[in-house]
Enzyme design. Structure first.
Site, PDB file in Angstrom:
ATOM      1  N   LYS A   1      12.352 -39.223 111.172  1.00 34.52           N
ATOM      2  CA  LYS A   1      12.847 -38.735 112.622  1.00 34.52           C
ATOM      3  C   LYS A   1      13.497 -37.384 112.298  1.00 34.52           C
ATOM      4  O   LYS A   1      13.504 -36.669 113.303  1.00 34.52           O
ATOM      5  CB  LYS A   1      14.144 -39.905 112.699  1.00 34.52           C
ATOM      6  CG  LYS A   1      13.638 -40.992 113.331  1.00 34.52           C
ATOM      7  CD  LYS A   1      14.756 -41.571 114.336  1.00 34.52           C
ATOM      8  CE  LYS A   1      14.357 -43.056 114.742  1.00 34.52           C
ATOM      9  NZ  LYS A   1      14.973 -44.091 113.869  1.00 34.52           N
ATOM     10  N   ARG A   2      14.011 -36.856 111.278  1.00 32.96           N
ATOM     11  CA  ARG A   2      14.314 -35.820 110.933  1.00 32.96           C
ATOM     12  C   ARG A   2      13.284 -34.804 111.435  1.00 32.96           C
ATOM     13  O   ARG A   2      13.466 -33.512 111.753  1.00 32.96           O
ATOM     14  CB  ARG A   2      14.370 -35.479 109.539  1.00 32.96           C
ATOM     15  CG  ARG A   2      15.646 -34.813 108.950  1.00 32.96           C
ATOM     16  CD  ARG A   2      15.868 -35.059 107.423  1.00 32.96           C
ATOM     17  NE  ARG A   2      14.846 -35.438 106.806  1.00 32.96           N
ATOM     18  CZ  ARG A   2      14.030 -34.441 106.131  1.00 32.96           C
ATOM     19  NH1 ARG A   2      14.169 -33.000 106.406  1.00 32.96           N
ATOM     20  NH2 ARG A   2      13.112 -34.878 105.323  1.00 32.96           N
TER      21      ARG A   2
END
Ligand code: GLU
Length: 499
Positions: A266-267
């Protein structure tokens, strides 16, 4: 059936049956779907079966709607399953929470034959033990306190009402070696493994037990899954051996990496497959793009149809190292697939994006006829379907918040711009037909008459009629806008310059 891998001939006595076995813990990550694709491609390539199995025995991690999202993701890419939830099959049920009895029987059998034992340690004791191990910098793992309990001691615990877990009696010595189709020979020392739990005190199995029982019961020939599961293989092999079963082939897929070469997460932005659908990537693009992450035909071919991928797929061409998720390449590829759509198909696919993406003031439902006229003008330029509302927004609303200066072309003055717009307005007003050819026949000579370069006049008219410096070809755009709208916008542009 004979398959040749890495120079070795492996005679396969069983038909190809592969499975995608997600846990319903969220919306599937592109990495999970990539794994599903390898399974599907391998099944379709070899005429085998692709099975969907839901591994939902960890109640705490179960997420509402996740099963639907898994099926939606697979269906969107056309990864149809031959057996599984919804479609059934001879080896069902295909949801682990509906198969609990099988796991309990396997665990009971292992206890009976001395390969597993009941453990009555309380969660508090295990927590303390773990903390102590950490403080002593020892590897964490169960200290085997209950391994040698006698039947009598067990009975006492039971009569105290303690509900046990079932643990595997991992051999204290020796090692397990297996041959991974991707990673080659892998060896694990048994001393590094603890006595892992098979059945929890609530009667639910752990991943290890349920996975092995099911892969056997469903006659899975190849376990194709993400690299992160490689550390589970020795436990699984020990279980297969204890249960007297022949293990499947193991194929561990390297991870998908972000631009910093860390595992894609997700980063790095959106990572669920369905987010890419929402962002307007075509399923054809995602299929082609994901198939080429960590697999290649020949290190250079980028565009492959679904059928070409099925025809050419092979496990041996899966790379050993993590492969990059290259957003630029994805955009490039999506543009190609968008351009390849028929006008009708493009319209159909863009329509939902327009319905939700155009400003609220635009009347709904949208006219497919009107849309059908403008979309061919931007099909060449769209990289995603989600860009379409912005690319065509000016067809629907007067975008009048542009700077007056942008009407004034290179080497033009406010004066010459006003004149150009005024004369254009008059001439356009007089047109009986407002089609591309008529407009071209009028405006090209007009530039000369006004002593302007065509680029100067057209640039001014482009900004006046669309509010933008970059827009689709001018005459076609004006034709779609129609006479009335064009004249209204030219008037508004003149008013802007007057100020
Ligand atoms: N349930 C596991 C997962 O969520 C399956 C791993 C495997 O394929 O063995 O990925």
């Amino acid at each position: 059936m004979v398959e040749r891998w890495k120079g070795k001939v492996i005679v396969m006595t069983r038909p190809v049956r592969v499975r995608f076995a997600p846990s319903p813990t969220g919306i599937p990550h592109v990495g999970n779907i990539r794994t599903a694709m390898s399974n599907w491609l391998f099944a379709r390539h070899s005429g085998g079966k692709f099975i969907l199995r839901i591994e939902d025995t960890d109640g705490a991690r179960r997420v509402e709607g996740a099963v639907e999202a898994i099926m939606d993701s697979l269906s969107w890419l056309g990864l149809d399953w031959d057996e599984g939830p919804n479609v059934g099959g001879d080896y069902g049920p295909y949801v682990q929470s509906e198969r609990l009895e099988m796991y309990r029987q396997a665990a009971a059998r292992l206890v009976e034959q001395g390969d597993a034992y009941h453990c009555y340690c309380s969660p508090e004791r295990l927590k303390e033990m773990r903390e102590e191990q950490v403080s002593r910098k020892q590897p964490p793992g169960y200290d085997r306190l209950c391994r040698e309990l006698t039947d009598k001691q067990c009975a006492e615990k039971e009569s105290d009402g303690v509900k046990p877990v079932v643990r595997f009696k991992t051999p204290l010595e020796g090692r397990t070696t297996y041959n991974d189709v991707i990673f080659g020979e892998v060896t694990f020392e048994h001393g590094t493994l603890d006595d892992f739990v098979l059945l929890k005190s609530d009667g639910y199995p752990t991943y290890h037990l349920a996975n092995v029982v099911d892969d056997h019961a469903m006659e899975i020939s190849h376990v194709i899954r993400a690299e992160e599961w490689i550390s589970s293989v020795p436990r699984h092999l020990l279980l297969y051996r204890a249960l007297g079963l022949e293990p499947p082939e193991f194929v561990h897929h390297p991870m998908i990496l972000g631009p910093d070469r860390a595992k894609l997460s997700k980063r790095h932005g959106d990572v669920s497959l369905l987010a890419f659908r929402e962002k307007g990537y075509l399923s054809e693009t995602m299929f082609n793009f994901l198939a080429l992450i960590g697999w290649s035909l020949d290190d250079k071919t980028e565009l492959l149809t679904r059928q070409e991928l099925v025809d050419n797929f092979s496990l041996e061409r899966i790379g050993k190292t993590g492969a990059l998720f290259d957003h630029q390449k994805l955009d490039w590829m999506n543009g190609i697939y968008i351009r390849g759509l028929s006008q009708e198909d493009f319209t159909q696919r863009a329509l939902p994006f327009l319905e939700s993406g155009l400003p609220a003031e635009v009347k709904r439902p949208l006219s497919t006829e009107y849309i059908g006229q403008m979309l061919p003008l931007i099909q060449e330029r769209a990289k995603t379907l989600a860009e379409v509302p912005d690319l065509v927004g000016f067809f629907f609303v007067d975008e009048s918040d542009y700077e007056a200066d942008s009407l004034i072309g290179k080497n033009m003055t406010a004066q010459s711009t006003i004149r150009a717009l005024e004369v254009s307005e008059q001439r356009l007003e007089g047109l009986a037909n407002f089609d591309t050819e008529t407009l071209e026949n009028l405006l090209r000579p007009l530039a000369e008459e006004l002593e302007l370069k065509t680029g100067q006049l057209f640039g001014t008219l482009r900004v006046a009629t669309t509010g933008r410096t970059a827009a689709p070809p001018l005459f076609q755009t004006m034709t779609v806008l129609g006479k009335e709208v064009c004249l209204r916008r030219i008037k508004a542009a003149l008013a802007k310059l007057d100020k």
